[in-house]
Design an enzyme around this catalytic site. Sequence first.
Site, PDB file in Angstrom:
ATOM      1  N   LYS A 275      -8.748  -5.478  -0.372  1.00  0.00           N
ATOM      2  CA  LYS A 275      -8.341  -4.750   0.825  1.00  0.00           C
ATOM      3  C   LYS A 275      -9.431  -3.732   1.143  1.00  0.00           C
ATOM      4  CE  LYS A 275      -4.287  -5.110  -1.891  1.00  0.00           C
ATOM      5  NZ  LYS A 275      -3.949  -6.467  -1.709  1.00  0.00           N
TER       6      LYS A 275
ATOM      7  N   ASP B 266      -8.700  11.725 -18.290  1.00  0.00           N
ATOM      8  CA  ASP B 266      -9.084  13.125 -18.473  1.00  0.00           C
ATOM      9  C   ASP B 266      -9.278  13.858 -17.141  1.00  0.00           C
ATOM     10  OD1 ASP B 266      -8.977  12.787 -21.184  1.00  0.00           O
ATOM     11  OD2 ASP B 266     -11.153  12.640 -21.476  1.00  0.00           O
TER      12      ASP B 266
ATOM     13  N   LYS C 184      -2.344   1.842  -6.977  1.00  0.00           N
ATOM     14  CA  LYS C 184      -3.062   1.447  -8.192  1.00  0.00           C
ATOM     15  C   LYS C 184      -4.052   2.544  -8.566  1.00  0.00           C
ATOM     16  CE  LYS C 184      -2.035  -2.863  -6.462  1.00  0.00           C
ATOM     17  NZ  LYS C 184      -1.619  -3.206  -5.093  1.00  0.00           N
TER      18      LYS C 184
ATOM     19  N   HIS D  56      -7.248 -11.020  -2.621  1.00  0.00           N
ATOM     20  CA  HIS D  56      -6.437  -9.833  -2.876  1.00  0.00           C
ATOM     21  C   HIS D  56      -7.161  -8.540  -2.499  1.00  0.00           C
ATOM     22  CE1 HIS D  56      -3.606  -7.243  -5.309  1.00  0.00           C
ATOM     23  NE2 HIS D  56      -2.771  -8.122  -4.813  1.00  0.00           N
TER      24      HIS D  56
ATOM     25  N   ASP E  92     -18.915   0.476  11.493  1.00  0.00           N
ATOM     26  CA  ASP E  92     -20.277   0.829  11.916  1.00  0.00           C
ATOM     27  C   ASP E  92     -21.272   0.857  10.766  1.00  0.00           C
ATOM     28  OD1 ASP E  92     -19.409   0.994  14.521  1.00  0.00           O
ATOM     29  OD2 ASP E  92     -19.209   3.171  14.532  1.00  0.00           O
TER      30      ASP E  92
ATOM     31  N   HIS F 115       3.180   0.517  -4.211  1.00  0.00           N
ATOM     32  CA  HIS F 115       2.085  -0.456  -4.288  1.00  0.00           C
ATOM     33  C   HIS F 115       0.780   0.183  -4.761  1.00  0.00           C
ATOM     34  CE1 HIS F 115      -0.265  -3.926  -2.311  1.00  0.00           C
ATOM     35  NE2 HIS F 115       0.523  -4.474  -3.216  1.00  0.00           N
TER      36      HIS F 115
END
Length: 527
Positions: A424, A194, A189, A422, A429, A187
């Site tokens: 996450k 470079d 991404k 979508h 604090d 999952h």
Amino acid sequence: MWARFLPLEAMSLLASLAWRRIVTAAVLALSLSSCDDLPPMPPRQSSQAIDPATPSTLARRVAAEHGPRGLSGLRVIESGTDALATLIQLADGAERTLDLQYYAVLNDTSARVLMQRVRAAAERGVRVRLLVDDLNTAGTDDALRRLTSHPRIEVRLYNPLPSGRMSTVTKIVGSLHDANRINNRMHNKAFIADNALAVTGGRNVGDPYFIQAAEANFVDLDVLVAGPVVQQLSQVFDRFWNSDLAYPASAVVDAAPAAASAPLDMPDALPAAARSDVDRRLGQTGRTLGLQWAPARLIADRPSKTFAQGEPSEAETMFDDIGALLNSATRDVLIVTPYFVPGERGMALIQGLRQRGVQVRILTAALAATDAPVVHVGYSKYRSPLIAAGVELFELRPEFTPDGPPPERKSGGGVHSRTNLHSKAVVVDGSTLLVGSMNIDPRSDKHNTEMGLLVRSAPLAQQLLKIIDRTCAQGAYRVDTDGDGDLRWRYTEPDGRAVEFDHEPRVSWFKRTMWRLLAPLAPETLL
């Protein structure tokens, strides 16, 4: 029985199709494929990221920011068009290498536009490594062939489903005999240029993630990063790239010649408004990258988690780090996740925080704003206990449009285009944030490989809090209970009018009932 083993995305797909189509697809898959096992791993060459000290224009741009030694530079990417423009910039600016690792690269306009820029980089001599989880590659085999035909582009498919590649359903049916393996997905991404600049977070590559789709889009978050954390991303990429489940695409995709009209050769077909917005953002880069410098580190699952049969060790999974982060809170916690199924352990953690006086706020998806209704049903049984514990609970509304004006409403009260959550993220604090690919659910914990950036920065945390505050105020239901303990969904229209629902908003009685009936087919441990 299938629901015990099918990946979450496949369960939602199957449940949303007419049963006649499911049966037809199953028959086709079983008749046209031989339920193939994984093919033998062909000879392949291990490779690694380039030395971060290798000179390049991108490296010089990072150096020009004069970041303090040992800190990483970060910029939160909220807008979908900004995300697409940033990836295009990295592809256009790369001089040495491009390393791409994604759960899904869709066969649509935005993905083709970006992959054209990636191939143009290869034409300039850039080494390109593309690693994609194989679950969502149905219909892209021709484009994969054309990519791999370039001498400087190598494509690998993670944890492949070799049978029935004409559709996702037929791929799954053709691999059901190997269900314990295919239930575990990559999952992650990341888009790394470079080994100097990278983008990571929640977005896959495709129209919905860049707010370009006609029917459904995703509210999402990414981060542009520089400095030491980029090298950590490259190390994770190399681990997966050289792992035993990263198959050269040529070993999985049929070697038939590519058609002359392959999707990759289509012209830049972004709608005029979207193209203008991307061009405008490309022109706003100026001389600086707009980075803020802070202590940051990458926490990530290991590829061996894929083989753990849903029982990864502490060394293979990042979720103990997330638990430690939440438990470190002394004042307040914000959790943003489209799929929220806390389980007994998560509920105990949240209740412990509340007993210590820590304010807990959660933004997740309403049933009408999720692409995985079966997970929402798993989450729904926790709503009342969360509210009883004093949690502030918000659910994204489907009509929220983060990148533009509200969509035109239909006469029946719905909208022409819905928005799914979508993003996450976790903020603790007001000074520590975590942004990545992970959801707060058993699937991310036990079955999918995930990663996230853990950053100690009050300015960046406050920036993220402002984004979420705006989303909750303008685009979410506040979920609470009335005097009788019954759930209520409330929000305020821009004109000040208060709106209240006593059931899942903007979802028909039939769909609400259907998902309740289907919920028992999906054990919570697989949601």
